[in-house]
Design a protein around this motif. Structure first.
Motif, PDB file in Angstrom:
ATOM      1  N   ASN A 265       0.821  -1.133  -0.062  1.00 52.20           N
ATOM      2  CA  ASN A 265      -0.140   0.137   0.082  1.00 52.20           C
ATOM      3  C   ASN A 265       0.880   1.409   0.059  1.00 52.20           C
ATOM      4  N   GLU A 266       2.035   1.181  -0.582  1.00 50.20           N
ATOM      5  CA  GLU A 266       2.818   2.460  -0.741  1.00 50.20           C
ATOM      6  C   GLU A 266       3.931   2.280  -1.901  1.00 50.20           C
TER       7      GLU A 266
ATOM      8  N   PRO B 218       2.409   6.570   0.998  1.00 47.45           N
ATOM      9  CA  PRO B 218       1.232   5.713   0.980  1.00 47.45           C
ATOM     10  C   PRO B 218       0.419   5.768  -0.082  1.00 47.45           C
TER      11      PRO B 218
END
Length: 380
Positions: A275-276, A325
């Motif tokens: 997620n980043e 993020p």
């Protein structure tokens, strides 16, 4: 060439509690030819004036990067491979300054008897990189202008599989070289940036930063012994008694999985985790930069937005990382680096998806234009 004139400065090596900068003359490989050792805390070079003025050994953190023909082999692409400068003896002198040692090598041509090539190989006390400058001189005795076709040739020999990276207008090409099963040589006539590099399976790599304006093509040749990184310039005309200069840096590094961009002693890649996004930057010289990270939802880069910007202290000789993020699906991530509002590098990673065929890595600068004949893509 009937006699040799050697200018040597016998100066004690620079040393402090933090850095070493040293040179000496020796025959490191016991082949009967004298080499010049240049070393600092990170890099050890053996320059061989008697064999084309090449860097015969390039070691970074005790990892060897070259072999066979070495780095900085000089050719002209309108001559045979074994032309005026190939493995021929060069005159040389060594100059020691406060925080820099430079080996100056030079030689006149044979077929091109009024062309004199000078190259300067410099190692610094505070940098984990090498700076190379070339000067091509049309001697006054020629009494006329001269057209030259420079060809820069570097033999790379990292253990195991190597991965070569070439920035083209179609994107950054990644070419795997397996010495157990070498592929055919590859040409790239659409360069998009002034860098090209390699990463070995041991995560050590090397990047060259040639002058983009003059690059006609990049080229890689593969064999069981290793491979090459090469580029050829467009023909350059030099007036009588004038000279043409070009320069580039060589940056060794470790810890990067990919090369998504390079410039001004910085090499970097863009990693995508769950997620980043993670930006990894390696530098040969500590510096503070400003950066901007953009993402694009389309491959034509019409729908972009800035997701992070700021300042970052880059520490020398290590991977410097920061994360962003990111949960949505994206097509392109781009990171731009600046010092005093001047661009020093850009990274660009493309993620596969529908419409990727529309992607173009647009050049930031213009190249020379030439109506010259095409390059003969076969070695002579």
């Amino acid at each position: 060439m009937k006699r040799w004139v050697l200018f040597i400065y016998f100066i004690p090596f620079f040393c402090s509690s933090h850095t070493i900068l040293n040179f000496k003359k020796l025959d490191f490989d016991k082949d009967g030819k004298e080499e010049i050792l240049l070393e600092n805390d990170y890099i050890k070079l053996f320059v061989c004036p008697r064999t084309g003025g090449i860097i015969k050994s390039f070691r970074y953190r005790d990892v060897e990067f070259t072999g066979r023909g070495g780095i900085l082999e000089d050719h002209l692409w309108d001559q045979k491979f074994a032309g005026d400068f190939y493995q021929k003896p060069y005159f040389y002198e060594i100059k020691k300054e406060k925080e820099k040692i430079t080996v100056h090598l030079w030689r006149k041509g044979e077929e091109k008897k009024f062309l004199e090539i000078h190259k300067y190989v410099s190692l610094f006390s505070d940098k984990a990189s090498v700076f190379v400058e070339y000067v091509f001189k049309n001697l006054p005795q020629s009494r006329m202008s001269m057209k030259i076709k420079p060809w820069f040739h570097h033999f790379i020999c990292l253990k195991g599989k190597n991965y070569f990276f070439i920035p083209t207008t179609e994107g950054i090409r990644k070419i795997e070289h397996d010495p157990e099963n070498p592929k055919k040589d590859m040409w790239f006539f659409n360069p998009a940036r002034g860098w090209t590099g390699v990463i070995g399976e041991n995560s050590f790599g090397l990047v060259f930063l040639p002058d983009y304006k003059y690059i006609k093509c990049f080229y890689n040749w593969f064999s069981r012994e290793g491979a090459t990184i090469e580029w050829r310039f467009f023909p350059v005309e030099i007036g009588c008694g004038k000279e043409f200069k070009t320069a580039f840096s060589i940056i060794p590094f470790y810890g990067l999985k990919y090369i998504h961009g390079a410039g001004k002693d910085v090499v970097g890649c863009v990693e995508k985790e769950d997620n980043e996004i993670r930006i990894d930057l390696f530098t040969g010289e500590s510096k503070k930069i400003d950066y901007v990270v953009k993402i694009f939802d389309d491959y034509k880069k019409e729908k972009g937005r800035i997701v992070k910007k700021g300042s970052l202290n880059l520490f020398q000789n290590r991977v410097n990382s920061f994360k962003i993020p990111l949960t949505e699906k994206i097509s392109i991530v781009r990171c731009e680096g600046y010092i005093n509002k001047n661009s020093i590098f850009d990274l660009e990673r493309v993620f596969q998806g529908e419409g990727v065929r529309y992607y173009v890595l647009k050049p930031k600068k213009e190249r020379m234009k030439s109506e010259e004949e095409v390059i003969d893509i076969n070695y002579k």
